[in-house]
Design an enzyme around this catalytic site. Structure first.
Site, short mmCIF file in Angstrom:
data_model
loop_
_atom_site.label_atom_id
_atom_site.label_comp_id
_atom_site.label_asym_id
_atom_site.label_seq_id
_atom_site.Cartn_x
_atom_site.Cartn_y
_atom_site.Cartn_z
N PHE A 124 31.43 12.68 28.93
CA PHE A 124 32.84 12.53 28.59
C PHE A 124 33.04 11.16 27.92
O PHE A 124 32.48 10.17 28.36
CB PHE A 124 33.66 12.62 29.89
N ASP A 195 29.32 11.33 38.29
CA ASP A 195 30.72 11.62 38.02
C ASP A 195 30.98 13.06 38.46
O ASP A 195 30.36 13.99 37.95
CB ASP A 195 31.00 11.44 36.51
N TYR A 220 43.09 15.32 40.00
CA TYR A 220 44.12 16.17 39.38
C TYR A 220 43.55 17.44 38.78
O TYR A 220 44.30 18.27 38.29
CB TYR A 220 44.91 15.38 38.31
N LYS A 221 42.24 17.59 38.82
CA LYS A 221 41.63 18.82 38.31
C LYS A 221 41.58 19.85 39.45
O LYS A 221 42.62 20.30 39.88
CB LYS A 221 40.27 18.50 37.70
N ARG A 368 37.36 27.12 26.72
CA ARG A 368 36.96 26.76 28.08
C ARG A 368 37.90 27.44 29.08
O ARG A 368 39.11 27.34 28.96
CB ARG A 368 37.07 25.24 28.19
C1 LIG Z 1 38.70 14.18 33.36
C2 LIG Z 1 37.56 13.25 33.22
C3 LIG Z 1 37.77 11.87 33.14
C4 LIG Z 1 39.18 11.33 33.12
O1 LIG Z 1 39.31 10.04 33.59
P1 LIG Z 1 40.71 9.38 33.97
O2 LIG Z 1 40.39 7.95 33.91
O3 LIG Z 1 41.05 9.86 35.35
O4 LIG Z 1 41.74 9.82 32.98
C5 LIG Z 1 36.66 11.05 33.07
N1 LIG Z 1 35.40 11.55 33.05
C6 LIG Z 1 35.17 12.89 33.13
C7 LIG Z 1 33.78 13.42 33.12
C8 LIG Z 1 36.24 13.77 33.19
O5 LIG Z 1 36.04 15.08 33.23
#
Ligand SMILES: *Cc1c(COP(=O)(O)O)cnc(C)c1O
Length: 409
Positions: A124, A195, A220-221, A368
């Site tokens: 990400f 992560d 939040y997911k 997705r």
């Molecule tokens: C959703 C997601 C994030 C988002 O990070 P925030 O700082 O909470 O906005 C980061 N890394 C991954 C792999 C994600 O899926």
């Protein structure tokens, strides 16, 4: 599998009653709980309690009387139960990118004689940005290698300080080998940061069994904590008191209300707190976690695999050759989402959304679909595929309105 067979599966589903705990829109099928989980009745109730009673009536006293000050650790213990982590090893605070920064910064200090950090080239983007930024600020030359994760073994040597990978790939839904990779990283004396953004609440993980050093994720997911809800971080007990917080703040001090001018870290995970807890958001998360506490990750996993298997089978039967299945078929390598590649993928997702099937699109060409077992039914999967078939057969996805992408895809 026909519709009646799906209804029969729903009738025997041990998680079926949990669907009533969610506020869902009639006629919509929500396949995007991997981006933002829906609101639960528990979350709604807790938000009202926090605002109308703890805040309105209790005011500043609620720091003590409503336990606000301990929320990050108390909620951390409830998230720990989903991670196979012991009590006291998880903190809920900040958002995921900030938590990654804290762990990366702390780990680079501990591994002071090593100069390489490894991550995944297709990680990400936020993870890639923050690891680069923290490496630049490490106080010594650090090389960040963003590699093809399948070649990890070739890159592991005694100069590697830290390996940071996302356990379930956010695009493809591929799940990596938690235990095997952690062991390989440890074999060269490097530390492992996972992560869990697309793992927590979606797939069982056991950080203690796998010997994970550090982990972080968002709530939040799949955890349904609400938009922008705080994330969580795990630090193995053996690293607590060793790793220091690179972003110290008053509430991580051993005695915050001494207002001392020099920092002295609190012990345990409290030392990773920087700022005041976002109490309303934490209330929502607390309410959302109640649904998880009525089941188990093992039970969730059984249904998750059944739902994703069903989706894959129905799509391949009804639309042979139309999509490329990007998500692995093997259960051990699959998270809780299914990614389908199609060159007009953005149009496919938009046409589905117009028909009440909510998924999302990840550039350049991935549709997705997330499957959250707490509120999705087998019949929802069946109906979603029927609608997908209708979109593809009618060419609705080719509509020129979908030539321009919205800001959030
Ligand atoms: C959703 C997601 C994030 C988002 O990070 P925030 O700082 O909470 O906005 C980061 N890394 C991954 C792999 C994600 O899926």
């Amino acid at each position: 599998m026909n519709r009646d067979e799906c209804l029969a599966l729903d009738a025997r589903d041990p998680l079926a009653s949990l669907r009533e705990e969610f506020v869902l829109t009639e006629g919509e099928i929500y396949l995007d709980g991997n981006s933002l989980g829906p609101v639960s009745r528990g979350a709604q109730r807790r938000i009202h309690e926090v605002v109308d009673h703890e805040w309105a009536r209790g005011l500043i006293r609620s720091n003590n009387t409503a336990g606000w000050i301990d929320l990050p650790l108390n909620l951390g213990d409830r998230v720990a139960a989903l991670l196979g982590a012991p009590s006291g090893a998880v903190l809920v605070a900040d958002t995921l990118t900030f938590l990654l920064a804290k762990i990366i910064g702390g780990a680079l200090d501990v591994q002071s004689d090593r100069h390489v950090v490894i991550t995944d080239a297709v990680n990400f983007h936020s993870d890639l940005y923050i690891v680069e930024a923290m490496a630049r600020r490490a106080g010594r030359e650090i090389t960040v290698k963003a590699i093809d994760r399948n070649t990890l073994d070739e890159h592991l040597d005694d100069d590697v300080a830290l390996v940071m990978l996302t356990h379930v790939d956010f695009r493809t839904g591929e799940m990596l080998d938690l235990q095997g990779i952690t062991s390989a990283v440890h074999a060269v004396g490097a530390l492992m940061l996972w992560d869990f953004a697309h793992s927590t609440g979606a797939v069982p993980v056991n950080v203690e069994e796998a010997g994970v050093d550090f982990a972080a994720g968002c709530t939040y997911k799949y955890l349904n904590g609400g938009p922008g809800a705080p994330g969580f971080m795990y630090v193995a007990p053996r690293w607590q008191g060793v790793l220091t917080n690179p972003l110290p703040g008053w509430l991580g001090h051993a005695r915050p209300f001494d207002f001392a001018s020099h920092y002295e870290s609190a012990s345990g995970m409290r030392g990773f707190i920087t700022s005041s807890p976002p109490v309303i958001a934490l209330g929502a998360l607390g309410g959302a976690l109640e649904t998880f506490e009525r089941t188990s990750m093992a039970e969730i996993r059984v249904k998750s695999l059944a739902l994703t298997d069903l989706f894959i089978t129905l799509v391949e039967d009804a639309l042979p050759g139309v999509f490329e299945l990007v998500t692995p078929r093997e259960h051990t390598r699959r998270g809780s989402q299914v990614a389908l590649r199609h060159e007009r993928g953005y149009g496919v997702v938009q046409a589905l959304i117009e028909r009440g099937v909510i998924g999302d699109f990840r550039a350049p060409d991935i549709c997705r679909f997330g499957f959250a077992p707490l509120y999705l039914r087998y019949v929802d999967v069946f109906d979603a595929v029927e609608i997908l078939v209708d979109v593809m057969m009618s060419g609705a996805h080719l509509d020129e309105r979908f030539a321009v992408r919205l800001a959030v895809t």
